[in-house]
Design an enzyme around this catalytic site. Structure first.
Site, short mmCIF file in Angstrom:
data_model
loop_
_atom_site.label_atom_id
_atom_site.label_comp_id
_atom_site.label_asym_id
_atom_site.label_seq_id
_atom_site.Cartn_x
_atom_site.Cartn_y
_atom_site.Cartn_z
N PRO A 1 42.37 32.07 33.74
CA PRO A 1 41.03 32.50 33.93
C PRO A 1 41.04 33.81 34.72
O PRO A 1 41.63 33.89 35.78
CB PRO A 1 40.42 31.36 34.73
CG PRO A 1 41.31 30.19 34.51
CD PRO A 1 42.62 30.70 34.02
N GLU A 2 40.43 34.83 34.19
CA GLU A 2 40.27 36.09 34.92
C GLU A 2 38.92 36.04 35.64
O GLU A 2 38.26 35.01 35.65
CB GLU A 2 40.36 37.27 33.93
CG GLU A 2 41.67 37.25 33.13
CD GLU A 2 41.83 38.42 32.17
OE1 GLU A 2 41.31 39.50 32.44
OE2 GLU A 2 42.48 38.24 31.12
#
Length: 286
Positions: free
Chosen positions: A2-3
DNA sequence: CCACTAACCTGTAGGC
DNA sequence: TGCCTACAGGTTAGTG
């Protein structure tokens, strides 16, 4: 991982369910994730109220009623889910927290992470937290702009792709959104970083464009609820939609989306990571 | 300080 | 179906 947009999506999904809730019990199903849990982790959490859920870069921060803040990084495959129903513990559910809200209703907060690249820690002062105190500016904050990037990028020889992935320069981008931002700015991922800065240390026009496209792509992704990659889901168990809006990531061999461009998306490997870009409209700076 | 590699883990997809 | 390889959102530790 997840960015940034995915972590922000998780934060927004969790906050209304857990803010103001008291941690009644913490169950650790293993002694560590990527790193060992801090000493007496469960004991230090038990009895605390989760006051507010924050985000810094890709870190999720839960401010507790005591002195400490719970820090968690989701690594590549980490995720939280929250439910008011009894939960069946799955194979990779490593941390289970039983919460009690102010209205006395119960919630279960579960951290799962198949690859275990994620980690958790507790800190009192962010300035003393090694995970936080070397981070560069928030991409959506005022301190991230072309001028401040130029200071960090001047005379750097390595590729702009790796400079943007370096969290000391700008904190929150990952492989996907770096590729997308570079495409939007028309900059090749192989461009030497220092080439985006003029001799006098001020940003070239391309770097001005890049600071704008970084902001734009992150804001668009947050608005879409993040991207759903493989097994990533937001905390409500729903899917994000931004992956349908990728212009280059995962599109090797497909047509470039730039209007009038006849190019097709190429994939190269830089420092072990895939870079997707259009060799036609993403030119290196001369 | 800069630049690059290997390592940490598990799961999945694709080729044969 | 099974085996093998390549690859996946990130960060740190170690090397030169």
């Amino acid at each position: 991982m997840p960015e940034l947009p995915e972590v922000e999506t998780v934060r927004r999904g969790l906050a209304p369910h857990i803010e103001g809730a008291r941690i009644e019990e913490v169950i650790l199903n293993r002694p560590n994730l990527r790193f060992a849990f801090p000493n007496d982790f469960a004991e230090r959490l038990t009895g605390q109220v989760i006051v507010q859920v924050h985000r810094r870069a890709k870190y999720l921060l839960m401010a507790l009623s005591g002195e400490e803040t719970l820090l968690s990084h989701l690594g590549m495959t980490g995720n939280f889910r929250v439910s008011d129903q009894p939960q069946t513990i799955q194979k990779h559910d490593h941390v289970v927290m039983h919460l009690r809200r102010q209205d006395e209703s119960a919630r279960t907060l579960i951290y799962s992470d198949p690859r275990r690249f994620g980690f958790m820690d507790l800190y009192t002062d962010a300035a003393d937290c090694a995970f936080l105190n070397r981070l560069g500016p928030e991409p959506l904050g005022n301190e991230m702009n072309a001028a401040s990037l130029a200071v960090r990028f001047k005379a750097r020889k390595s590729a702009i792709k790796s400079a943007l992935l370096d969290q000391r320069n700008i904190a929150g981008l990952g492989n996907i959104y770096v590729c997308e931002a570079l495409w939007r700015a028309g900059i090749s991922p192989e461009t030497p970083t220092g080439d985006l800065v003029k001799a006098d240390g001020t940003p070239r026009r391309e770097l001005e464009a890049l600071s704008g496209t970084i902001r734009d792509v992150l804001e668009a992704a947050i608005a879409a609820g993040g991207s759903t990659l493989r097994d990533f889901r937001n905390s409500e168990g729903g899917a994000g939609y931004f992956q349908h809006a990728f212009d280059v990531y995962g599109r090797e061999g497909e047509r470039c989306h730039t209007k009038g461009c006849k190019g097709s998306i190429a994939r190269i490997v830089q420092s072990g990571r895939s870079s997707f870009f259009c060799p036609v409209c993403q030119s290196k700076i001369s």
